[in-house]
Write a protein that holds these residues in place. Structure first.
Motif, mmCIF file in Angstrom:
data_model
loop_
_atom_site.group_PDB
_atom_site.id
_atom_site.type_symbol
_atom_site.label_atom_id
_atom_site.label_comp_id
_atom_site.label_asym_id
_atom_site.label_seq_id
_atom_site.Cartn_x
_atom_site.Cartn_y
_atom_site.Cartn_z
ATOM 1 N N SER A 1 13.842 -61.238 29.050
ATOM 2 C CA SER A 1 13.414 -59.846 28.979
ATOM 3 C C SER A 1 14.294 -59.041 28.030
ATOM 4 O O SER A 1 13.913 -57.957 27.604
ATOM 5 C CB SER A 1 13.441 -59.212 30.378
ATOM 6 O OG SER A 1 14.762 -59.198 30.899
ATOM 7 N N HIS B 1 9.035 -62.076 21.431
ATOM 8 C CA HIS B 1 8.714 -63.180 22.334
ATOM 9 C C HIS B 1 7.603 -64.036 21.724
ATOM 10 O O HIS B 1 6.417 -63.707 21.881
ATOM 11 C CB HIS B 1 8.264 -62.645 23.698
ATOM 12 C CG HIS B 1 9.294 -61.827 24.405
ATOM 13 N ND1 HIS B 1 9.558 -60.527 24.057
ATOM 14 C CD2 HIS B 1 10.145 -62.145 25.433
ATOM 15 C CE1 HIS B 1 10.514 -60.061 24.847
ATOM 16 N NE2 HIS B 1 10.894 -61.016 25.677
ATOM 17 N N LEU C 1 4.619 -64.985 24.021
ATOM 18 C CA LEU C 1 3.556 -64.002 24.251
ATOM 19 C C LEU C 1 2.488 -64.100 23.172
ATOM 20 O O LEU C 1 1.288 -63.991 23.458
ATOM 21 C CB LEU C 1 4.133 -62.586 24.273
ATOM 22 C CG LEU C 1 5.068 -62.224 25.435
ATOM 23 C CD1 LEU C 1 5.512 -60.771 25.308
ATOM 24 C CD2 LEU C 1 4.379 -62.457 26.773
ATOM 25 N N HIS D 1 -1.359 -57.036 27.133
ATOM 26 C CA HIS D 1 -0.340 -57.947 27.658
ATOM 27 C C HIS D 1 0.931 -57.860 26.803
ATOM 28 O O HIS D 1 2.048 -57.891 27.336
ATOM 29 C CB HIS D 1 -0.891 -59.371 27.656
ATOM 30 C CG HIS D 1 0.042 -60.398 28.209
ATOM 31 N ND1 HIS D 1 0.524 -60.353 29.493
ATOM 32 C CD2 HIS D 1 0.599 -61.505 27.639
ATOM 33 C CE1 HIS D 1 1.326 -61.379 29.705
ATOM 34 N NE2 HIS D 1 1.396 -62.091 28.597
ATOM 35 N N ASN E 1 4.568 -56.485 28.271
ATOM 36 C CA ASN E 1 5.640 -57.462 28.471
ATOM 37 C C ASN E 1 6.497 -57.713 27.238
ATOM 38 O O ASN E 1 7.498 -58.425 27.325
ATOM 39 C CB ASN E 1 5.036 -58.799 28.932
ATOM 40 C CG ASN E 1 4.284 -58.673 30.241
ATOM 41 O OD1 ASN E 1 4.875 -58.574 31.301
ATOM 42 N ND2 ASN E 1 2.956 -58.668 30.158
#
Length: 408
Positions: free
Chosen positions: A74, A79, A82, A99, A103
């Motif tokens: 996190s 990322h 993702l 999404h 995130n």
């Protein structure tokens, strides 16, 4: 909790504990690469407006990746997992920007503008507002030189296929030959986003190296007599012609290749704002404020894709080599087109202007001017070379649209 435990927890939560973890060396290598790119952008001034941002994005994403193993993913700014889920057809998060927003880290959110094609299109809006198509309109045959200079795009495409890349990846590598960074980013983000980092760096690096790459090819493929040719002044282009041109090009090209609509549409809208005479404020905004803002976001978000695990591969080396070949063959294609015009015109066209058919505006035109003036100090080719140069902008967008239509 005593002081020793507190210090131990702080150390465990830091990225330093991952320096010696499996794969940690790759992030260190990428940090070194980012520092090299910063040096080239700042000290050597290689396309600094974008390369500095790309380099710092590379630095941020690879520094933040130390946190993935040390504390929590996190903490990462970008990322890849993702985006893998985003691209997985049939998956729960296929093409789910929501999404990503919920995130993702900072760079994930900025990258949405690349993946959606927003940033490259807005860059084209600014390019259109800064471009004078007058030299092209005064000598429409220069469109042929802009088309000839796309030869490297398709030769590199076939070369990439022979080296094992799939069609989408080969198309993205080939577009480096158009010498147009935003177009390369636009096409690659649609067809092969996993290659965006190396392709963007290769495209902008070779654009910056135009003064080194093109002159040897120009001297190799032209004679002293050809380089000395002085061209006649072109006719004056009326304001009406300049206003009609972007409208007609948008209609014809977008109807022919609908996939070019984001790039060609923005390019021609920006140019219409420049030429119509009643939208000076809008033209000034997209040339300056908007262009600068988008450049900031584009550079740092493209740099975010240079994750060590995907960048430090054999494919990156192949892309660098193929990109150079694409760029060289595009220059050769333009020069050969110029030589044909030299012959057909009875020696009235200097073939050096053909090398400006690549899309790097106005750098390629300046190189034509410089080489021509070395052969003949009284030679002034800049305005003549600007015709093929701006034709190359249109040509690279059309080439990208064609490849997108075939492989998307």
């Amino acid at each position: 909790m005593n002081m020793l435990e507190t210090l131990q927890n702080l150390l465990n939560d830091s990225g330093f504990v991952s320096f010696f973890a499996d794969g940690g060396w790759k992030n260190l290598v990428m940090i070194a690469v980012s520092c090299l790119l910063l040096y080239l952008g700042i000290k050597k001034q290689f396309e600094p407006l974008l390369l500095v941002g790309i380099a710092f994005g590379c630095l941020l994403v690879n520094v933040s990746n130390f946190f993935v193993d040390g504390a929590s993913s996190s903490n990462a700014l970008y990322h890849p997992e993702l985006w893998s889920a985003f691209l997985e057809e049939g998956g729960e998060y296929y093409h789910s920007y929501g999404h990503i927003m919920a995130n993702g880290g900072l760079l994930d959110i900025l990258y949405i503008g690349v993946k959606s094609g927003l940033y490259p299109s807005l860059i084209f809006l600014g390019i259109g507002a800064m471009t004078d198509f007058g030299p092209l309109l005064s000598s429409p045959k220069n469109l042929l030189l802009g088309a000839a200079a796309q030869m490297g795009v398709f030769l590199a495409f076939f070369g990439a296929v022979c080296l094992g890349f799939d069609g989408n990846q080969a198309a993205s590598i080939g577009i480096i030959g158009g010498a147009d960074g935003p177009t390369a980013i636009f096409l690659t983000s649609k067809l092969a986003p996993e290659l965006l980092g190396p392709i963007a760096i290769a495209a902008y690096s070779y654009m910056a190296l135009i003064p080194m790459i093109q002159p040897p090819l120009m001297k190799l493929l032209t004679t002293e007599k050809e380089r000395k040719v002085k061209m006649e002044m072109t006719r004056q282009v009326s304001k009406t012609e300049k206003i009609i041109f972007p409208i007609v090009v948008a209609l014809v090209v977008i109807l022919l290749l609908p996939s070019t609509a984001p790039l060609i549409g923005c390019l021609m809208l920006g140019n219409l704002w420049r030429e119509c005479g009643v939208t000076e404020r809008l033209s000034d905004t997209v040339q300056n404020a908007l262009m600068n803002i988008v450049t900031v976001f584009l550079g740092i978000s493209v740099g975010a894709t240079t994750v060590a695990s995907s960048f430090l591969t054999l494919n990156t080396l192949k892309i660098v080599v193929l990109g150079l070949l694409a760029f060289c063959f595009s220059t050769v294609g333009g020069l050969l087109g110029g030589k044909v015009m030299y012959i057909v015109s009875g020696g009235k066209v200097n073939p050096l202007i053909g090398s400006a058919g690549v899309s790097a505006v106005p750098m390629a035109a300046r190189v034509s001017q410089k080489v021509g003036q070395k052969a003949n100090p009284s030679n002034f080719l800049l305005m003549h070379a600007m015709g093929p140069n701006v034709a190359g902008v249109i040509g690279s967008a059309i080439a990208a649209g064609f490849l997108l239509a075939v492989f998307k």
